[in-house]
Design a protein around this motif. Structure first.
Motif, short mmCIF file in Angstrom:
data_model
loop_
_atom_site.label_atom_id
_atom_site.label_comp_id
_atom_site.label_asym_id
_atom_site.label_seq_id
_atom_site.Cartn_x
_atom_site.Cartn_y
_atom_site.Cartn_z
N GLN A 125 -6.63 5.42 4.71
CA GLN A 125 -7.80 4.26 4.39
C GLN A 125 -7.20 2.98 4.32
O GLN A 125 -7.76 2.29 5.01
CB GLN A 125 -8.30 4.66 3.09
N ASN A 126 -6.22 2.88 3.51
CA ASN A 126 -5.69 1.50 3.34
C ASN A 126 -4.86 1.03 4.57
O ASN A 126 -4.87 -0.20 5.18
CB ASN A 126 -4.52 1.63 2.26
N MET A 127 -4.28 2.03 5.23
CA MET A 127 -3.74 1.72 6.62
C MET A 127 -4.61 1.07 7.70
O MET A 127 -4.59 0.23 8.27
CB MET A 127 -2.91 2.77 7.28
N ILE B 27 0.70 -1.18 -0.15
CA ILE B 27 0.06 -0.05 -0.04
C ILE B 27 0.95 1.26 -0.05
O ILE B 27 0.28 2.25 -0.25
CB ILE B 27 -0.95 0.14 1.38
N ILE B 28 2.16 1.15 0.09
CA ILE B 28 2.94 2.33 0.20
C ILE B 28 3.32 2.74 -1.18
O ILE B 28 3.46 1.85 -2.05
CB ILE B 28 4.26 1.90 1.05
N GLU B 29 3.16 4.19 -1.27
CA GLU B 29 3.63 4.72 -2.77
C GLU B 29 4.98 5.65 -2.27
O GLU B 29 4.68 6.45 -1.47
CB GLU B 29 2.37 5.63 -2.98
N ARG B 30 5.92 5.26 -3.14
CA ARG B 30 7.12 5.78 -3.07
C ARG B 30 7.05 7.08 -3.81
O ARG B 30 7.17 6.77 -5.04
CB ARG B 30 8.16 4.68 -3.07
N SER C 80 -3.02 10.93 3.33
CA SER C 80 -1.89 10.08 3.53
C SER C 80 -1.11 10.55 4.77
O SER C 80 -1.00 11.84 5.04
CB SER C 80 -1.01 9.81 2.52
N LEU C 81 -0.54 9.79 5.39
CA LEU C 81 0.59 9.74 6.34
C LEU C 81 1.94 9.74 5.39
O LEU C 81 1.91 9.20 4.26
CB LEU C 81 0.61 8.79 7.47
N ILE D 210 -4.74 12.84 11.75
CA ILE D 210 -5.48 11.90 11.71
C ILE D 210 -7.10 11.94 11.99
O ILE D 210 -8.09 11.57 11.60
CB ILE D 210 -4.94 10.68 12.36
N HIS D 211 -7.29 12.88 13.16
CA HIS D 211 -8.53 12.93 13.86
C HIS D 211 -9.23 13.97 13.07
O HIS D 211 -10.44 14.40 13.31
CB HIS D 211 -8.34 13.53 15.14
N GLN D 212 -8.68 14.80 11.95
CA GLN D 212 -9.50 15.52 11.28
C GLN D 212 -9.59 15.11 9.77
O GLN D 212 -8.83 14.34 9.36
CB GLN D 212 -8.87 17.03 11.31
#
Lengths: 249, 249
Positions: B132-134, B50-53, B72-73, B109-111
């Motif tokens: 979302q994926n995480m 799921i990681i996009e580099r 994303s994070l 994350i909370h927003q």
DNA sequence: CACACAAGTTGACGTGGATCATGGAAAAGC
DNA sequence: GCTTTTCCATGATCCACGTCAACTTGTGTG
């Protein structure tokens, strides 16, 4: 003083909200703003079973101190707390004030020890969540995990705002911002957004905002003279929220 | 200046560490200090997927800005970033600097929206983790959830220390603390603890520490005169860590 | 209720660091 | 290369807020 008796009944006093020690999450008045929000019934019961509900802690009681081994997270059930961290030379910084439904000790998760010291500002009680158990039941409860992430993230965001306050704001802006932040949090808990009790001392406020006690005292006086607020001892009434908002910067 | 050429080869330059865009987590040089630590092989592969580099981001490139929808994070892969938040009147505060292996945007994350703005300080690249994926894969990977909690908690703790710095420390103490914090982080990444590049400008440093640029400049000069450090442009060498530690308070 | 002590207020004064101003050095644009 | 712009250094000045001091008001205790 005659004014005080007029005003007092309206003022929020978080310590006055009595919680039965045995009241379960689903029956708790804080349910809607607390951790269990969004859990299904089964999960809720399971979470409930690991929570240890505390006796009343008196004003000044220390919940935990920095360097003590980390065992549990805490959620304020009634009353309020402050957390502090210390420099090597004894100076310390009030890192936060905590009201019902808010988590204490989230910054300790990554360590063996608590990172700060937590003290009750008034008669208060907490729900204790042994972290080992939380990890355990969290494995089957993704919703709980999300809740935890959200809580941590929220505190992170509010800490960043505090950095802006500490680093860039003038004394007036600091105090105005602080008062409105309290106002908002009381409102979220169903209390008056304008009339409440400051459970913390002037010196706690000053310390938290990176000011001297004397400065805070003078500002309260100036705000009062300017018709922004009305203070009687620890009771405060916000008379002009709009102006306070302008002051925040 | 002749001295500079002497010293330069030793200095860390995080942007110089080239990462193949396609290198998977298990082969990444940051593995041991990054998110996947502790995951089993299956889980690692799934996280990897799921990681996009990212491509390289040039100096000054904006990763995201406050108010943009949170998606994303990010984890720094090479180079470095700064994050800032802004007051209504345009003043802003540098809330953090981020180096390889560190998370950016945890406070979002909370927003629905990012809470801060992130900019590359030099040529940099990131791993992007769609949240979302995480959440999705996190349901089956308690170890990942714990890792996330730990990361958030760690940032929380370091933010509290920064509050102490901003609220209570003098200018000298602020700068000494800052330099030693960088030193520690470079060391954790396997670089020299004494010789490194400051990828951020003086004004970023000043802003982050709640000081004026001029003050930081003067302090660097004074530290150098006092034999504490040795600076050539953006390269710094800590000559007397012990004294710096005493200065931290 | 009185006593002791902590918490809060207010004024006078001093200072750490901000601000303003200038010039040089490096980096970026052409 | 040259020009423009940004970054950095350092001196001179200023002021917001801290410090010190004296006083008042609250609070807890026997």
């Amino acid at each position: 003083m005659t004014q005080a008796t007029n005003v007092t009944p309206l003022f929020n006093d978080l310590a006055k909200i009595e919680h039965d020690r045995n009241v379960a999450c689903h029956a708790c008045s804080l349910y809607s703003m607390c951790l269990p929000l969004g859990l299904n019934n089964n999960d809720l019961v399971r979470l409930d079973s690991i929570i240890e509900r505390s006796q009343n802690h008196k004003r000044g009681h220390t919940l935990f101190t920095s360097k003590q081994p980390f065992k549990s997270l805490f959620v304020v059930r009634s009353g309020s707390f402050k957390t502090t961290i210390s420099a090597t030379d004894g100076r310390d910084q009030v890192t936060g004030f905590y009201f019902p439904g808010e988590f204490i000790a989230l910054d300790a998760i990554h360590q063996q020890n608590y990172q700060s010291t937590a003290k009750a500002l008034e008669s208060s009680s907490v729900c204790e969540l042994p972290f080992q158990n939380m990890e355990e039941i969290g494995k089957d409860m993704p919703q709980l995990q999300i809740q935890m992430l959200t809580r941590l993230s929220k505190e992170l965001a509010s800490d960043k705002s505090l950095m802006l306050l500490l680093g860039k704001k003038t004394a007036d802006e600091k105090l105005a911002t602080f008062l409105l932040s309290l106002s908002k949090r009381f409102q979220e808990r169903g209390f008056s957004a304008t009339d409440f009790q400051l459970s913390m001392s002037r010196s706690d406020i000053a310390n938290h905002l990176g000011l001297a006690v004397e400065t805070v005292s003078r500002l309260f006086s100036r705000f009062q003279d300017g018709g922004l607020i009305l203070m009687v001892g620890k009771s405060i009434s916000l008379q002009n929220k709009q102006k306070l908002e302008q002051l925040c910067g």
